[in-house]
Each structure stands twice: as C-alpha cells, then as structure tokens.
Design an enzyme around this catalytic site. Sequence first.
Site, short mmCIF file in Angstrom:
data_model
loop_
_atom_site.label_atom_id
_atom_site.label_comp_id
_atom_site.label_asym_id
_atom_site.label_seq_id
_atom_site.Cartn_x
_atom_site.Cartn_y
_atom_site.Cartn_z
N GLU A 126 2.71 -1.78 -11.82
CA GLU A 126 3.32 -0.83 -10.81
C GLU A 126 2.85 0.72 -11.04
O GLU A 126 3.07 1.40 -10.11
CB GLU A 126 5.05 -0.89 -10.89
N TRP A 149 0.58 5.53 13.33
CA TRP A 149 -0.16 5.22 12.15
C TRP A 149 -1.33 4.28 12.72
O TRP A 149 -1.23 3.24 13.02
CB TRP A 149 0.61 4.34 10.94
N HIS A 153 -11.52 -8.87 -22.70
CA HIS A 153 -12.02 -10.04 -21.34
C HIS A 153 -12.75 -9.23 -20.52
O HIS A 153 -12.50 -9.82 -19.35
CB HIS A 153 -11.16 -10.95 -21.02
N LYS A 156 5.45 3.53 5.14
CA LYS A 156 6.37 2.97 4.59
C LYS A 156 6.82 1.60 4.86
O LYS A 156 6.97 0.95 3.83
CB LYS A 156 7.84 3.88 4.94
N GLU A 202 -1.39 5.74 -5.36
CA GLU A 202 -0.71 5.74 -3.96
C GLU A 202 -0.72 7.46 -3.54
O GLU A 202 -0.84 7.90 -2.66
CB GLU A 202 0.75 5.01 -4.06
N ASN A 244 4.82 0.27 18.69
CA ASN A 244 4.51 -0.15 17.36
C ASN A 244 4.11 -1.60 17.16
O ASN A 244 4.50 -2.55 18.07
CB ASN A 244 5.95 -0.27 16.36
N LYS A 252 1.45 3.32 -8.37
CA LYS A 252 2.07 4.68 -8.07
C LYS A 252 1.10 5.72 -8.16
O LYS A 252 0.89 6.83 -7.11
CB LYS A 252 3.46 4.80 -8.90
N ARG A 312 8.20 7.06 7.33
CA ARG A 312 7.19 5.44 7.74
C ARG A 312 5.75 5.77 7.66
O ARG A 312 5.12 4.90 7.58
CB ARG A 312 7.76 5.32 9.22
N CYS A 353 4.62 3.76 12.10
CA CYS A 353 5.03 4.21 13.47
C CYS A 353 6.21 4.24 13.61
O CYS A 353 7.19 3.54 13.17
CB CYS A 353 4.21 2.96 14.33
#
Length: 611
Positions: free
Chosen positions: A483, A74, A506, A606, A490, A98, A487, A27, A2
């Site tokens: 990571e 958002w 496992h 963001k 996302e 917000n 990515k 954002r 927002c």
Amino acid sequence: MCGIIGIVGKAAVADRLVDGLKRMEYRGYDSAGICTLDEGALVRRRAEGRLANLVNVLAADPAPGTVGIAHTRWATHGAPTAANAHPHATGEVAIVHNGIIENFKELRAELAAKGRTFESETDSEVVAHLISQEVENGADPETAVRAVLPRLRGAFALAIAFRAHPELLIGARLGSPLVVGYGPQGEEAEMYLGSDALALAPLTQRIAYLEEGDWVVIRRDEAQIFDASGAAVTREIRISGASAAAVEKGNYRHFMQKEIYEQPTVVAQTLASYLRRSDNSVALPQIDVDLSAVRRLTIVACGTSFYAGMVAKYWFEQFARVPVDIDVASEFRYRDPVLEEGGLALFISQSGETADTLAALRHCKANGQTIGVVVNVPTSTMAREADLLLPTHAGPEIGVASTKAFTCQLAVLAALAAHMAVKKGRLTRDQEAEIVRHLLEAPAALNAALAHDEDIAAMAHLVAPARDVLYLGRGQDYPLALEGALKLKEISYIHAEGYAAGEMKHGPIALIDDAVPVVVIAPSGPLFEKTVSNMEEVRARGGQVVLISDAAGIAAAGEGCIATIEMPVVHPLIVPLVYAVPVQLLAYHVAVVKGTDVDQPRNLAKSVTVE
C-alpha cells in the site's frame, strides 16, 4: 472516472452544470464540456485539461439555455483532446457517456457505410449517431432510445439531449451508475441527472438510483423510468445525505491531507457502529447470514481495497480459522475459481461501483455464494446486491489516492473477523472483549501517529529525488508495504514496489544501491528481529533505509538509517491502521516536494467503472 450531470431547469444552467462538474473532479478526468439547448440549437462548449479551461471557454463564448448536459472525461478511446471531449453531437442529438461501448467498431463501420461522418476517435460518438439516425427517420426521443439501447454492448451511463425537444433529457444505465434528482415542485420545478449524489448535492437531496438496464425520461416536473424490457417502473426516492460542503478543503492544502487527518474521527465513527462499549463485544448490523456455517471465505477487491483484504486474510485465518482466498477483481473470473458450497464471498470497494469488482460479485452470486460487501456508499450497486452489507463511515473521499477509506475498511474487517470467530466458537468472551478494547484504542493511536506529520514532511526531500523506492514488511505489515508503494507511485510518479521482507534476497536485492531508498515497516514484536535482519542486508549494499517503528524498535535498529519515523506502541491487531498514517503522509509530502497534482494525479480515476 468520468462524470455526468444534466439539468432540466427553469433558470440558466451553464454555471450550475460547471459547478456539478467541479464536484466530480475527484473522479479523475482529462477533458470537459457542456451542451445546452437554446432557441432550437445545441450549444456545445468543450476543452481539454482542467475545468478551468472550460470555464475560460465559457467566459469567452457563453452557453445560454435552461436545459443542458455536461461531462468530465477520462480518456479510453482517443487522446484527451477537445475533439474527443464530451458532449458528442450530431445535428439532432447530443450525448455524454460514461463507460465503454465494446462493439463500437462494428457500429461505427455500419454508420460510416451509410454516409455518417465522425468528428472524434471515441467509442461514445456512435451512440449519438445511432440515436440521431432514428430521430432523422421520424422517431420521437423515447422511441429512438428504446431502439438503440439494445444494440449497445459494454457499459454505459448516458445523458441525452434532443435539439427539437428542449423540454426533456433521457438517461440510461448499464454497468455504470446514474441517479435521478428530484428538484423543487410547482412553478420552480426542476429535474436532474448525475453520476452520483454528490454531484447533485447543491441542487437536491431527493434522488433515485437507476437499476441495471433502466432508462429514464426527465422533464421539469416528472421522471418516467423504464426497465430494460421497456416496462414502466418505480424506483424508490431516497434522501441522499450528500453534503454540499463535502468537497471543501477547509484549511488544508489538499483533499488528501484533509482526509488523512480525518482518520481518527471516521475510524471512531466506523468502529462505533460495530462495537458495543457497554460489554466490549462486536455487534454487526442485523443480518440473515449464518457466519458460523461459513466454510471458506473468498475476498475480492482492487487496488488499496485489495491490500485491506490482504490484511484481513491474516485476521480471518488467525481468529476464525477460516481458509481465505484473495483475488484481484480484474483477474478473478478469468481463472474459473472453485467456489465451494457454503462459501462467503466478500467484496471490498470504496465506491461500490468498481466494474471489475461488481462483475466478480455477480459471478459469485450466480455460483451460489453468500455475498458480503464492505463499502463506503451504502446506496451503491454493490450494496444493493449484497446479502451482508457492512458499510464504512468514512464520508466522501475526494482525493483519488484512497486514505481514510482504507483505514475504515480495516476497522470493519477486523470487527467482522472477530465476530465470525465468536460465532464459530473460536474466541472466548474474554478474548472477544480484548480484541474490542484494542480496536477502540485505534482512534487515539491514529492521532498520535499524526503528531509526527512535521517530522515526515522534513525528511520527504530525502526520498523525492529517487527514481525507485522499495518498501519492506513482514506478516500483516507486508500488505502495508504494498500500500505504501502504491501511494507513492500514484501521487509522486516515483516507481515504487512493496515486498515481503524475506523475499528481498530472492531477487529484488539486485536493485539495491545508494540511490534507492528502502522504507522498512517494522513495529517491535515477534517479527521485528527478522525484519531488521533483512534491513541490514539492504544497508550492507548501500541502500538508504527509512525505518518506521516504535521507540523501542528505533532504539534497537535506527542507527545508520537516513531517517526514522516513530510510531506509538500499539497492539499488533491495530498496527495496520496506525502504520497506514506514516506511509500515507510520506507519499503525500514527497508529492508536495515534487509539485505533482496530489488530489488528481495524472491518468488516474477515483472510481473505475469500466473493465
């Protein structure tokens, strides 16, 4: 998430409000709107989807006026529709918000019982009705806001416009950031509100950060700030340094691509502020914290910052021999952690405003911990509440998927781990100098990694059709596997998971077949052979392996892989910084192949300023 901008101006504000919203697109949002005051009326325009839709609405139906507020939303409460988009308005008041009003249901029921009608499904609309109710009962704007703010539970940044008072706006914050912008003086005087300094960069560099519980009345030529008790207060006016050019992509296709390529420069800038080349030593900012006395380290962060903390755990324990706990911020407080006397709690955040991380910080402070903060915004709330402020120098990061912030965080954390080790007598002067020399090699190694961009782009089509992708790594490469998977999911919307390579047998190995690409992060070194053994287990079951390694590693294990990505030979200390580049580029190019919105992926924001 927002974005808010407000202007009390002399000239028309609609275009400038929209420009401010464009600067906050990074954002994350799914609808947008503005409200101006014109000839005694609230003029409101809203649209779902991207800002281009709002621009089209305004082209067909302009919003005149020299005072106004605007918002990118958002969605939390209610779908991302035009009806749920901000600003919300009643006959007397328009607001943008917000955050989350946690007690909105009881407030809404109370207002409905009094005959008030709601147009949206949002929690935010109750604020407009509460303030409007006070105004309709004869209160002036300041009195109305003063009466309503204590009734709101949760988190909020608010900008409020009043139909009958076109000379002012009121802003307020609790748990969500809001800044006041000071414009030109005299005949051309203007004042501004914004979610961050970047939104106001083309308008002013002179800003003041509201503190928790503050609210402000702005007119063209002044700002009156009050604290939570209603007492008048003064907040320091700072020069923001935010650049009006900071949101330009230049010759790059996407902000994410630009920010990946900025990493050699910004990592060098960050390291320059922590390392002394003259004697190859670590030199932290001037601090009053005695690192030699730290008995236990607690690292708390979210998302990509959490993975940076996972890497740092290896460094702190290896170099400084300090026991490290690491927690996801959203879970930290709820397990009632044991916080020992003499502990350092270290919080990692790109924005310095992440709600979960900020709440965890305050929990640790209340429990007697020394507070350290690694942050990219040195004027943020977390930075202002830290005992030990460790800024990164990544510059504004516009792409929602973090890239350069991650590698700059790693650079700071490596320097801090080495410095703590020195203070504790765990590193000799020669050992410190060796660590510094290797850290100073990182920018050149990052450049060398970027040289393989075209090779990664050429093999992205091998991964793009997959429904599931696995990432494997050992030791400090395990957080990189996490990571890399983050990515990919996302920005390409492919389901991906990262695993410690030894954990494959496992359970996760049951997922392996010839439709599942497996990205293996395996630089040559002590753990290489073990990681390759796990890779062979994948290949034996038909898994399609993408190997990221150096020339020696690829020569030893690359045969039979569907693709290999060659990295420069680097010291293990800087492997996490350098190998971040290929996992970022792989995610980026797969997303480009799939045609997704790289910089503003669906459903993501963001800066997550609500829990």
